[in-house]
Scaffold this active site. Structure first.
Site, PDB file in Angstrom:
ATOM      1  N   ARG A 223      46.888  -4.983-148.459  1.00  0.00           N
ATOM      2  CA  ARG A 223      47.613  -3.734-148.184  1.00  0.00           C
ATOM      3  C   ARG A 223      46.583  -2.630-148.342  1.00  0.00           C
ATOM      4  NH1 ARG A 223      53.009  -1.667-148.246  1.00  0.00           N
ATOM      5  NH2 ARG A 223      53.158   0.413-149.166  1.00  0.00           N
TER       6      ARG A 223
ATOM      7  N   HIS B 219      51.943  -2.469-139.411  1.00  0.00           N
ATOM      8  CA  HIS B 219      52.678  -2.994-140.574  1.00  0.00           C
ATOM      9  C   HIS B 219      53.496  -4.206-140.116  1.00  0.00           C
ATOM     10  CE1 HIS B 219      54.319  -3.232-144.441  1.00  0.00           C
ATOM     11  NE2 HIS B 219      54.925  -2.075-144.559  1.00  0.00           N
TER      12      HIS B 219
ATOM     13  N   GLN C  13      56.354  -6.066-142.299  1.00  0.00           N
ATOM     14  CA  GLN C  13      57.596  -5.303-142.368  1.00  0.00           C
ATOM     15  C   GLN C  13      58.465  -5.563-141.143  1.00  0.00           C
ATOM     16  OE1 GLN C  13      58.931  -2.970-144.775  1.00  0.00           O
ATOM     17  NE2 GLN C  13      60.681  -3.341-143.457  1.00  0.00           N
TER      18      GLN C  13
ATOM     19  N   ASP D  88      60.952   6.387-140.828  1.00  0.00           N
ATOM     20  CA  ASP D  88      59.990   6.170-141.915  1.00  0.00           C
ATOM     21  C   ASP D  88      59.573   7.537-142.441  1.00  0.00           C
ATOM     22  OD1 ASP D  88      58.248   4.823-143.636  1.00  0.00           O
ATOM     23  OD2 ASP D  88      56.597   4.858-142.200  1.00  0.00           O
TER      24      ASP D  88
ATOM     25  N   CYS E 165      62.228   1.423-143.783  1.00  0.00           N
ATOM     26  CA  CYS E 165      61.439   0.427-144.508  1.00  0.00           C
ATOM     27  C   CYS E 165      61.312   0.741-145.995  1.00  0.00           C
ATOM     28  CB  CYS E 165      60.063   0.290-143.881  1.00  0.00           C
ATOM     29  SG  CYS E 165      59.033   1.753-144.060  1.00  0.00           S
TER      30      CYS E 165
ATOM     31  N   ARG F 182      62.559  -8.681-146.682  1.00  0.00           N
ATOM     32  CA  ARG F 182      61.116  -8.773-146.877  1.00  0.00           C
ATOM     33  C   ARG F 182      60.766 -10.097-147.559  1.00  0.00           C
ATOM     34  NH1 ARG F 182      57.849  -4.149-146.952  1.00  0.00           N
ATOM     35  NH2 ARG F 182      56.154  -5.654-147.242  1.00  0.00           N
TER      36      ARG F 182
END
Length: 329
Positions: A124, A151, A154, A242, A282, A310
């Site tokens: 990450r 991403h 996700q 987001d 998310c 997730r």
């Protein structure tokens, strides 16, 4: 529609009845590292895991995954760590203070070290190029847990959530992303290529997603619309947002708040999407900016189902990438 099953409906899998891993030993830096058929296999596994059919199966026993973090995380760290544990493996978390990718030591050196100890690496990080450099120098799979560009992990959870609502054939479903044209917007465009959804990205002028990503998707036959018109939200099957200010962009906070004024998802906006439409985010949510608590708690919200997924989606990914590996010891 839901894929959940009551306990009495679950038929447990055994080591002899597990599906074949479809991405064995490969990197996962982008959703486009999968074919549509491989995505289908991963999604089917994620749904199966959520139903409880994998309970007690430990296909990653004896394997280890390094979790390398340049950015803070709640969902990414917890779900990859718990996911490895539930599949019988082990995860080790490495912070930026401990690793220092490109500062304390070269990314290529980190890759050459980790490949000798662990069976996979989830990163990450700030830059997509960092993940690519890890992949170029490590002989174990590299998984993108987030970068500035994409991403993809996700999006696996997002589409598991969408399939729970609408079924597995999503061709023609309208997915409307509103807000910053960031890594999530880019990955939504990639998923249009794989699933046949009609993806619309609604942003203020100057905050559009990566143009090369969008152009490549259209050349591959995807339906992608880029617009600044908020009216595009109307009738959406899926409305997604987001944060306006991602980690590392704090210096732009005031400028971005002014630019994104009006792009906030509210209960009133949710009333304009399709009657059976859903709202996804998310997380973490910056309430008062891109959305409000009344939206994440709205009957059309599936935000916390999405967060749960997730775990299931990433477990499925881990299995399909690492499921054929043998313990080194």
């Amino acid at each position: 529609m839901t894929t959940s099953a009551r306990p009495e409906q679950v038929t447990p899998l055994t080591p002899d009845t597990l599906p074949a891993p479809v991405m064995a030993g490969r990197d996962f830096l982008s959703n486009l590292d999968m074919t549509p058929q491989e995505l289908r296999a991963v999604m089917d596994t994620a749904h199966s895991m959520k139903r409880g059919e994998w309970r007690g199966v430990r296909p990653l026993s004896g394997l280890s995954l390094a979790l390398v973090f340049e950015k803070a995380s709640l969902r990414t760290r917890t779900t990859f760590d718990v996911g490895m544990y539930q599949l019988g493996g082990h995860a080790i978390t490495l912070s930026s203070q401990e690793v220092g990718l490109g500062t304390r030591e070269r990314v290529s050196d980190v890759a050459r070290n980790l490949e000798r100890w662990v069976d996979g690496v989830m990163g990450r990080v700030y830059l997509q190029g960092t993940l690519q450099e890890l992949a170029d120098h490590a002989g174990v799979p590299i998984i993108n847990g987030l970068s500035d560009m994409l991403h993809p992990a996700q999006l696996l959870a997002d589409y598991q959530t969408i399939e729970e609502e609408f079924g597995s054939d999503l061709r023609g479903k309208r997915v409307v992303y509103i807000g910053d044209g960031n890594n999530l917007a880019n990955s939504h465009i990639h998923m249009s290529v794989l699933t046949g959804t009609d993806v619309t990205i609604v942003t203020p002028v100057g905050y559009e997603p990566n143009g090369a990503v969008a152009l490549d998707a259209v050349r591959r036959g995807a339906s992608v619309t880029l617009t600044n018109d908020l009216a595009a939200v109307e009738g959406a099957d899926v409305l997604y947002t987001d944060v306006w200010i991602s980690m590392g962009m704090e210096a732009e906070a005031d400028i971005r708040r002014r630019a994104f004024r009006g792009y906030q998802v509210t209960p009133q906006m949710l009333e304009t999407i399709a009657p059976d439409g859903i709202f996804l985010h998310c997380l973490p949510a910056h309430y008062g900016e891109e959305t409000v608590p009344e939206a994440t708690e709205h009957p059309k919200s599936r935000v916390f189902d999405e967060a749960e997924n997730r775990l299931h989606a990433q477990k499925a990914l881990l299995y399909h990438v690492m499921g054929l590996m043998k313990p080194r010891w």
